[in-house]
Design a protein around this motif. Structure first.
Motif, mmCIF file in Angstrom:
data_model
loop_
_atom_site.group_PDB
_atom_site.id
_atom_site.type_symbol
_atom_site.label_atom_id
_atom_site.label_comp_id
_atom_site.label_asym_id
_atom_site.label_seq_id
_atom_site.Cartn_x
_atom_site.Cartn_y
_atom_site.Cartn_z
ATOM 1 N N MET A 175 0.753 -1.207 -0.102
ATOM 2 C CA MET A 175 0.092 0.081 0.020
ATOM 3 C C MET A 175 0.844 1.305 -0.097
ATOM 4 O O MET A 175 0.628 2.239 -0.731
ATOM 5 C CB MET A 175 -0.895 0.122 1.267
ATOM 6 C CG MET A 175 -2.141 -0.765 1.085
ATOM 7 S SD MET A 175 -2.895 -0.655 -0.598
ATOM 8 C CE MET A 175 -3.940 0.898 -0.286
ATOM 9 N N ARG A 176 2.214 1.098 0.846
ATOM 10 C CA ARG A 176 3.043 2.351 0.603
ATOM 11 C C ARG A 176 3.509 2.438 -0.781
ATOM 12 O O ARG A 176 3.535 3.638 -1.235
ATOM 13 C CB ARG A 176 4.097 2.192 1.669
ATOM 14 C CG ARG A 176 3.599 2.423 2.919
ATOM 15 C CD ARG A 176 4.773 2.158 3.870
ATOM 16 N NE ARG A 176 4.568 1.886 5.305
ATOM 17 C CZ ARG A 176 3.646 2.686 6.193
ATOM 18 N NH1 ARG A 176 3.287 3.917 5.622
ATOM 19 N NH2 ARG A 176 3.412 2.522 7.228
ATOM 20 N N GLN A 177 3.663 1.647 -1.423
ATOM 21 C CA GLN A 177 4.101 1.844 -2.881
ATOM 22 C C GLN A 177 2.984 2.327 -3.676
ATOM 23 O O GLN A 177 3.371 3.149 -4.575
ATOM 24 C CB GLN A 177 4.641 0.189 -3.615
ATOM 25 C CG GLN A 177 5.790 -0.274 -3.132
ATOM 26 C CD GLN A 177 6.216 -1.535 -3.692
ATOM 27 O OE1 GLN A 177 5.676 -2.059 -4.763
ATOM 28 N NE2 GLN A 177 7.280 -2.277 -3.113
ATOM 29 N N VAL A 178 1.802 1.733 -3.443
ATOM 30 C CA VAL A 178 0.354 2.070 -4.577
ATOM 31 C C VAL A 178 0.574 3.586 -4.011
ATOM 32 O O VAL A 178 0.204 4.582 -5.039
ATOM 33 C CB VAL A 178 -0.520 1.449 -3.914
ATOM 34 C CG1 VAL A 178 -2.056 2.013 -4.545
ATOM 35 C CG2 VAL A 178 -0.597 -0.149 -4.509
ATOM 36 N N LEU A 179 0.331 4.083 -2.714
ATOM 37 C CA LEU A 179 0.068 5.541 -2.455
ATOM 38 C C LEU A 179 1.208 6.447 -2.837
ATOM 39 O O LEU A 179 0.838 7.780 -3.067
ATOM 40 C CB LEU A 179 0.147 5.435 -0.880
ATOM 41 C CG LEU A 179 -1.464 5.062 -0.666
ATOM 42 C CD1 LEU A 179 -1.520 4.656 1.202
ATOM 43 C CD2 LEU A 179 -2.479 5.812 -0.888
ATOM 44 N N ALA A 180 2.496 6.066 -2.974
ATOM 45 C CA ALA A 180 3.582 6.560 -3.469
ATOM 46 C C ALA A 180 3.589 7.155 -4.816
ATOM 47 O O ALA A 180 4.366 7.872 -5.387
ATOM 48 C CB ALA A 180 4.788 6.109 -3.133
ATOM 49 N N ASP A 181 2.660 6.154 -5.617
ATOM 50 C CA ASP A 181 2.609 6.452 -7.049
ATOM 51 C C ASP A 181 1.257 6.906 -7.683
ATOM 52 O O ASP A 181 0.299 6.203 -7.708
ATOM 53 C CB ASP A 181 2.885 4.993 -7.893
ATOM 54 C CG ASP A 181 3.002 5.127 -9.352
ATOM 55 O OD1 ASP A 181 2.498 6.208 -9.845
ATOM 56 O OD2 ASP A 181 3.243 4.064 -9.838
ATOM 57 N N PRO A 182 1.047 8.223 -7.907
ATOM 58 C CA PRO A 182 -0.224 8.696 -7.953
ATOM 59 C C PRO A 182 -0.618 8.143 -9.470
ATOM 60 O O PRO A 182 -2.132 8.354 -9.523
ATOM 61 C CB PRO A 182 0.030 10.315 -8.295
ATOM 62 C CG PRO A 182 1.331 10.442 -7.702
ATOM 63 C CD PRO A 182 2.352 9.295 -7.817
#
Ligand code: ZN
Length: 327
Positions: free
Chosen positions: A293-300
């Motif tokens: 989820m951190r990866q997903v949220l970091a990539d708009p």
């Protein structure tokens, strides 16, 4: 953003694609509470759920501390530990532990906005599932708010691999789909796989009653480390090799993997909205979901917020949201 849903004429951009009837945000009709024991702390905690206005999201409030009313929004940016369970904390280190089963119940009930008051550091374990929380919410009843519900739609695939553990999120047309696979040496668990499209009905009938579980050998080690103090056969399935120690056995033949689905739903709801996407977990834990989820949220480019209708494949993109608050 004001949309006139009574007007069938296409208008500009993404808004024009929204021909479905909008689904409105929900909260509880009234406050309701319960008490129970924290799985890890072993301390007795009183929990109270309160209604909240539209666009509040889910907020935890510690009322036992000096000054009272310390609030922690249930968002990924506030997750500080995911090793055994999911812990959220504010900037002063005030935390609430084991939020995931309650978050899953809120997801399953379709509750967008609520304040969760606790007078201790951990959400009570109840029976180890989401069912007692759902029962509370059903007793309180739901109230519809006059603002359209928003969903977190996955636009681009992301995956995270950690040795033999794998998690991924890929786009779907509508709803949240979850596949999960576990493979335990303990014969009573073994290899289990399940796949669900998560509607309110599926969550309630297939997922909500699946309890947390532990291996007897691990429970002993956790207790020696000061954890799992409140764990018992009342709030967890305990497994010893090929034996299940609970007298009344299992609620589903594959209750273990269903509980992993429940955990994933609770964790995913920390994005603040229902998810339109397909989550797969292979032998993964809270920590792996957190990394993903951190990866997903970091990539708009990976996601967008959309307003949802009763046909979720026809959703209108929400412009100018405060995305930074999610990361
Ligand atoms: Zn769990």
């Amino acid at each position: 953003m004001n949309l006139d849903f009574s007007n069938p004429e296409p208008r500009d951009g993404a808004r024009a694609s929204f021909s479905a009837r909008p689904i409105m945000q929900k909260t509880l009709k009234t406050s309701i509470g319960c008490t129970g024991v924290g799985l890890h702390s072993g301390s007795r905690v009183a929990l109270k759920l309160h209604p909240a206005p539209a666009d509040t999201g889910i907020i935890f409030r510690r009322i036992d501390l000096v000054g009272g009313g310390r609030e922690i929004p249930a968002r990924w940016c506030n997750v500080t530990d995911s090793r055994l369970c999911t812990v959220i904390a504010d900037e002063h280190g005030v935390s609430v532990t084991t939020v995931e089963h309650l978050m899953a119940a809120l997801y399953g009930m379709g509750i967008d906005n609520a304040v969760v008051e606790v007078n201790g550091p951990e959400v009570p374990a109840m029976d180890g599932s989401a069912w007692p929380f759902m029962f509370l919410m059903e007793c309180a009843g739901l109230a519809e708010l006059q603002v359209t519900r928003k969903a977190f739609r996955i636009r681009k695939s992301k995956s995270f691999t950690n040795g033999a553990k794998r998690v991924s999120l890929v786009p779907t047309q509508s709803d949240l789909r979850i596949d999960f696979e576990i493979d335990f040496r303990a014969a009573a668990i073994g290899r289990q796989h399940c796949s669900f499209s998560i509607s309110a009905e599926t969550f309630k009938s297939e997922i909500s009653r699946a309890r947390t579980f532990g291996l007897l050998s691990e429970v002993t080690a956790l207790r020696e480390a000061g954890l799992a103090r409140g764990g018992s056969l009342e709030n967890a399935i305990v497994v010893d090799g090929d034996r299940i120690l609970n007298d009344d056995g299992l609620r589903h033949a594959d209750e273990f993997v269903r509980h992993k689905v429940l955990d994933a739903i609770g964790d995913l709801y920390l994005c603040g909205h229902p998810i339109i996407g397909h989550f797969s977990g292979h032998c993964s834990s809270h920590g792996d979901t957190a990394r993903l989820m951190r990866q997903v949220l970091a990539d708009p480019s990976c996601w967008e917020l959309v307003e949802v209708g009763d046909n979720m494949s026809e959703s209108a993109r929400v412009d100018s949201q405060p995305f930074a608050a999610l990361a």
